[in-house]
Write a protein that holds these residues in place. Structure first.
Motif, mmCIF file in Angstrom:
data_model
loop_
_atom_site.group_PDB
_atom_site.id
_atom_site.type_symbol
_atom_site.label_atom_id
_atom_site.label_comp_id
_atom_site.label_asym_id
_atom_site.label_seq_id
_atom_site.Cartn_x
_atom_site.Cartn_y
_atom_site.Cartn_z
ATOM 1 N N ASN A 133 -29.246 -39.391 26.567
ATOM 2 C CA ASN A 133 -28.609 -40.575 25.966
ATOM 3 C C ASN A 133 -28.673 -41.727 26.956
ATOM 4 O OD1 ASN A 133 -27.869 -39.357 23.573
ATOM 5 N ND2 ASN A 133 -25.818 -38.824 24.278
ATOM 6 N N MET A 134 -29.312 -42.788 26.554
ATOM 7 C CA MET A 134 -29.460 -43.949 27.447
ATOM 8 C C MET A 134 -28.853 -45.178 26.768
ATOM 9 S SD MET A 134 -33.082 -45.500 28.827
ATOM 10 C CE MET A 134 -33.173 -46.780 30.075
ATOM 11 N N VAL A 135 -27.804 -45.734 27.370
ATOM 12 C CA VAL A 135 -27.229 -46.981 26.863
ATOM 13 C C VAL A 135 -28.135 -48.108 27.360
ATOM 14 C CG1 VAL A 135 -25.221 -48.507 26.869
ATOM 15 C CG2 VAL A 135 -24.890 -46.029 26.907
ATOM 16 N N ILE A 136 -28.699 -48.860 26.434
ATOM 17 C CA ILE A 136 -29.659 -49.899 26.819
ATOM 18 C C ILE A 136 -28.927 -51.219 27.024
ATOM 19 C CG2 ILE A 136 -31.702 -51.194 26.095
ATOM 20 C CD1 ILE A 136 -32.466 -48.412 26.412
ATOM 21 N N MET A 137 -29.124 -51.803 28.194
ATOM 22 C CA MET A 137 -28.446 -53.063 28.499
ATOM 23 C C MET A 137 -29.446 -54.084 29.018
ATOM 24 S SD MET A 137 -25.142 -51.308 30.271
ATOM 25 C CE MET A 137 -26.125 -49.942 30.897
ATOM 26 N N LYS A 138 -29.402 -55.252 28.384
ATOM 27 C CA LYS A 138 -30.343 -56.327 28.715
ATOM 28 C C LYS A 138 -30.153 -56.769 30.165
ATOM 29 C CE LYS A 138 -29.373 -60.081 26.713
ATOM 30 N NZ LYS A 138 -28.966 -60.912 25.622
ATOM 31 N N GLY A 139 -31.247 -56.768 30.918
ATOM 32 C CA GLY A 139 -31.191 -57.225 32.304
ATOM 33 C C GLY A 139 -30.615 -56.183 33.249
ATOM 34 N N VAL A 140 -30.168 -55.048 32.715
ATOM 35 C CA VAL A 140 -29.628 -53.972 33.561
ATOM 36 C C VAL A 140 -30.643 -52.827 33.642
ATOM 37 C CG1 VAL A 140 -27.786 -52.251 33.820
ATOM 38 C CG2 VAL A 140 -27.237 -54.558 33.029
ATOM 39 N N ASN A 141 -31.073 -52.326 32.475
ATOM 40 C CA ASN A 141 -32.003 -51.181 32.481
ATOM 41 C C ASN A 141 -33.035 -51.243 31.361
ATOM 42 O OD1 ASN A 141 -30.369 -50.657 30.298
ATOM 43 N ND2 ASN A 141 -29.878 -48.549 30.886
ATOM 44 N N ASP A 142 -33.109 -52.369 30.645
ATOM 45 C CA ASP A 142 -34.053 -52.408 29.520
ATOM 46 C C ASP A 142 -35.507 -52.377 29.990
ATOM 47 O OD1 ASP A 142 -33.451 -55.009 30.481
ATOM 48 O OD2 ASP A 142 -34.325 -55.917 28.692
ATOM 49 N N ASP A 143 -35.734 -52.649 31.265
ATOM 50 C CA ASP A 143 -37.115 -52.547 31.774
ATOM 51 C C ASP A 143 -37.507 -51.095 32.067
ATOM 52 O OD1 ASP A 143 -35.288 -52.273 33.826
ATOM 53 O OD2 ASP A 143 -36.461 -53.371 35.295
ATOM 54 N N GLU A 144 -36.573 -50.154 31.844
ATOM 55 C CA GLU A 144 -36.882 -48.742 32.122
ATOM 56 C C GLU A 144 -37.141 -47.911 30.865
ATOM 57 O OE1 GLU A 144 -35.131 -46.296 35.289
ATOM 58 O OE2 GLU A 144 -33.765 -47.973 35.555
ATOM 59 N N VAL A 145 -37.192 -48.587 29.737
ATOM 60 C CA VAL A 145 -37.348 -47.855 28.479
ATOM 61 C C VAL A 145 -38.635 -47.021 28.501
ATOM 62 C CG1 VAL A 145 -37.890 -48.249 26.048
ATOM 63 C CG2 VAL A 145 -35.927 -49.377 27.069
ATOM 64 N N GLU A 146 -39.721 -47.642 28.920
ATOM 65 C CA GLU A 146 -41.004 -46.915 28.917
ATOM 66 C C GLU A 146 -40.995 -45.783 29.952
ATOM 67 O OE1 GLU A 146 -40.682 -50.189 28.756
ATOM 68 O OE2 GLU A 146 -41.852 -50.870 27.028
ATOM 69 N N ASP A 147 -40.381 -46.026 31.119
ATOM 70 C CA ASP A 147 -40.296 -44.956 32.134
ATOM 71 C C ASP A 147 -39.518 -43.764 31.592
ATOM 72 O OD1 ASP A 147 -41.616 -46.584 33.856
ATOM 73 O OD2 ASP A 147 -39.884 -47.049 35.130
ATOM 74 N N MET A 148 -38.466 -44.061 30.862
ATOM 75 C CA MET A 148 -37.645 -42.965 30.323
ATOM 76 C C MET A 148 -38.438 -42.200 29.259
ATOM 77 S SD MET A 148 -34.666 -41.725 31.070
ATOM 78 C CE MET A 148 -33.411 -42.860 31.615
ATOM 79 N N ILE A 149 -39.223 -42.920 28.493
ATOM 80 C CA ILE A 149 -40.069 -42.254 27.485
ATOM 81 C C ILE A 149 -41.041 -41.290 28.181
ATOM 82 C CG2 ILE A 149 -41.989 -42.689 25.874
ATOM 83 C CD1 ILE A 149 -40.444 -45.129 24.871
ATOM 84 N N GLU A 150 -41.681 -41.764 29.242
ATOM 85 C CA GLU A 150 -42.647 -40.902 29.945
ATOM 86 C C GLU A 150 -41.940 -39.696 30.564
ATOM 87 O OE1 GLU A 150 -45.839 -41.390 29.545
ATOM 88 O OE2 GLU A 150 -45.411 -43.246 28.461
ATOM 89 N N PHE A 151 -40.765 -39.921 31.117
ATOM 90 C CA PHE A 151 -39.966 -38.832 31.712
ATOM 91 C C PHE A 151 -39.651 -37.768 30.653
ATOM 92 C CE2 PHE A 151 -35.596 -37.249 32.660
ATOM 93 C CZ PHE A 151 -35.818 -36.649 33.900
ATOM 94 N N CYS A 152 -39.278 -38.222 29.472
ATOM 95 C CA CYS A 152 -38.891 -37.268 28.414
ATOM 96 C C CYS A 152 -40.107 -36.550 27.837
ATOM 97 C CB CYS A 152 -38.107 -37.996 27.324
ATOM 98 S SG CYS A 152 -36.466 -38.473 27.891
ATOM 99 N N ILE A 153 -41.237 -37.242 27.792
ATOM 100 C CA ILE A 153 -42.471 -36.556 27.355
ATOM 101 C C ILE A 153 -42.800 -35.453 28.369
ATOM 102 C CG2 ILE A 153 -44.977 -36.803 27.068
ATOM 103 C CD1 ILE A 153 -44.434 -39.614 25.890
ATOM 104 N N GLU A 154 -42.733 -35.814 29.642
ATOM 105 C CA GLU A 154 -43.092 -34.851 30.699
ATOM 106 C C GLU A 154 -42.209 -33.609 30.658
ATOM 107 O OE1 GLU A 154 -42.893 -36.566 34.618
ATOM 108 O OE2 GLU A 154 -43.060 -34.590 35.598
ATOM 109 N N HIS A 155 -40.921 -33.789 30.406
ATOM 110 C CA HIS A 155 -39.993 -32.650 30.497
ATOM 111 C C HIS A 155 -39.585 -32.081 29.150
ATOM 112 C CE1 HIS A 155 -39.614 -33.009 34.803
ATOM 113 N NE2 HIS A 155 -39.477 -34.313 34.655
ATOM 114 N N ASP A 156 -40.161 -32.629 28.092
ATOM 115 C CA ASP A 156 -39.870 -32.103 26.757
ATOM 116 C C ASP A 156 -38.404 -32.309 26.356
ATOM 117 O OD1 ASP A 156 -40.655 -31.016 24.410
ATOM 118 O OD2 ASP A 156 -40.450 -28.928 25.054
ATOM 119 N N PHE A 157 -37.867 -33.461 26.722
ATOM 120 C CA PHE A 157 -36.516 -33.827 26.295
ATOM 121 C C PHE A 157 -36.620 -34.751 25.080
ATOM 122 C CE2 PHE A 157 -35.438 -33.727 31.096
ATOM 123 C CZ PHE A 157 -35.180 -32.364 31.053
#
Ligand code: SAM
Length: 327
Positions: free
Chosen positions: A160-184
């Motif tokens: 569960n990722m709370v998306i916040m503008k200017g805080v972590n919205d630039d990590e959306v793609e990184d989180m996607i890749e992380f979840c693909i890699e680990h099957d989350f």
């Protein structure tokens, strides 16, 4: 009399979120104030047997899904004993856990044995410094907890990722890749104006409709479904197993299908995350209520469920913090 819990708007309540503590070992800035001390006291906490009685009553009236949450549920002592008690309740078919995973590496195996099948882990950043800024916590512990949970056989594991503008919205793609890699499985959540902290965080609010449009430029997103009975609207990323859920309480609320209620650690049943409607079970339990009276009380409580939250219209309304309600 109906064996099911149907609210005044015709919705059947079959999902209960059980907060086993309002305490937490993180301080996410949008959730709990850094200096917060106003936690409930141990004598106010429902004891395990009291929790079991309330859940038995709800299960006998059709509640099938139970999610253990908090605060941070892993800070409640002997949690796996409680889970064992809950998993024995007839009618509970799905027993899951929401956690920040800080101490999951120590508890994962015991919780799996006790009967938790699915877990959701909050993770707003994969960068240690940023994770610390958001939560005051240590990212390594969380990643360690996640990997231990995977080894223990939890399936699915949802991030569960709370998306916040200017805080972590630039990590959306990184989180996607992380979840693909680990099957989350991955779920994005919009910030909600719950408590002063949540309201202050509204300045970082980002509509997930915008995030979805951005992702659609980079990935092929196929509309999908995911078992679990939650409010997320899912897509699958083509060519991968990854499912992404969008939880959009602000930009596209889902109150018309709300099937849930929340029992706080002090025995207060909250009928809506975004309203103050509530029903107190603790005084009844401690006054010696019988099992059939407890069922009647559960039926009465459900008649108080409001039609919808009003996060947009009345953002000042909810004064309690998310950790108190049981997020
Ligand atoms: N400690 C557990 C965890 O981390 O999952 C369970 C409780 S926590 C309050 C549940 C979820 O609520 C977390 O994913 C957290 O990020 C989210 N949350 C807390 N305050 C929020 C807010 N104002 N808006 C949106 N989500 C919030």
């Amino acid at each position: 009399m109906s064996p099911r819990l149907i609210d005044p708007f015709g919705r059947t309540v079959e999902y209960l979120r059980l907060s086993v503590t309002d305490r937490c070992d993180l301080r996410c800035f949008y959730c709990l104030p850094g200096d917060y001390r106003d936690f409930s006291e141990p004598e106010e906490w429902l004891k395990f047997d009291e929790i079991e009685r309330v859940i038995r009553a709800f299960a006998s009236l059709g509640v099938q899904r139970l999610r253990v949450t908090g605060g941070e549920p892993l800070v409640r002592k002997n949690l796996s004993s409680l889970v064992t008690q809950l998993s024995d309740i007839p009618g509970i078919e799905d027993l899951s856990l929401s956690t920040n995973a800080v101490s999951l590496s120590r508890q994962a195996a015991a919780l799996k044995t006790a009967g938790i099948s699915r877990i959701n882990v909050s993770l707003d950043s994969l960068r240690a410094d940023r994770f610390k800024d958001i939560t005051k916590g240590n990212l390594d512990k969380v990643i360690n907890g996640l990997m231990t949970a995977k080894q223990a056989g939890f399936d699915p594991i949802k991030i569960n990722m709370v998306i916040m503008k200017g805080v972590n919205d630039d990590e959306v793609e990184d989180m996607i890749e992380f979840c693909i890699e680990h099957d989350f499985t991955l779920r994005f959540i919009e910030t909600m104006p719950v408590g002063d902290t949540g309201r202050d965080a509204s300045s970082y609010y980002l509509s997930l409709q915008d995030v979805k449009s951005r992702l659609a430029e980079r990935y092929e997103l196929i509309p999908g479904v995911m078992p679990g009975g939650g409010p997320a609207r899912y897509v699958q990323v083509a060519g991968t197993q990854l499912r992404i859920g969008f939880i959009t309480p602000i930009s596209q609320h889902f109150c018309e299908t709300c099937n849930r209620v929340r029992l706080a650690v002090d025995g207060t049943l909250y009928l809506c995350l975004g309203q103050e409607h509530k029903f107190e079970f603790r005084p009844l339990l401690r006054a010696g209520i019988s099992d059939s009276e407890l069922q009647d009380a559960a039926r009465t409580a459900i008649t108080l469920k409001p039609e919808r939250h009003e996060f947009r219209e009345k953002p000042q309304q909810v004064v309690r913090f998310m950790a108190k309600t049981g997020g």
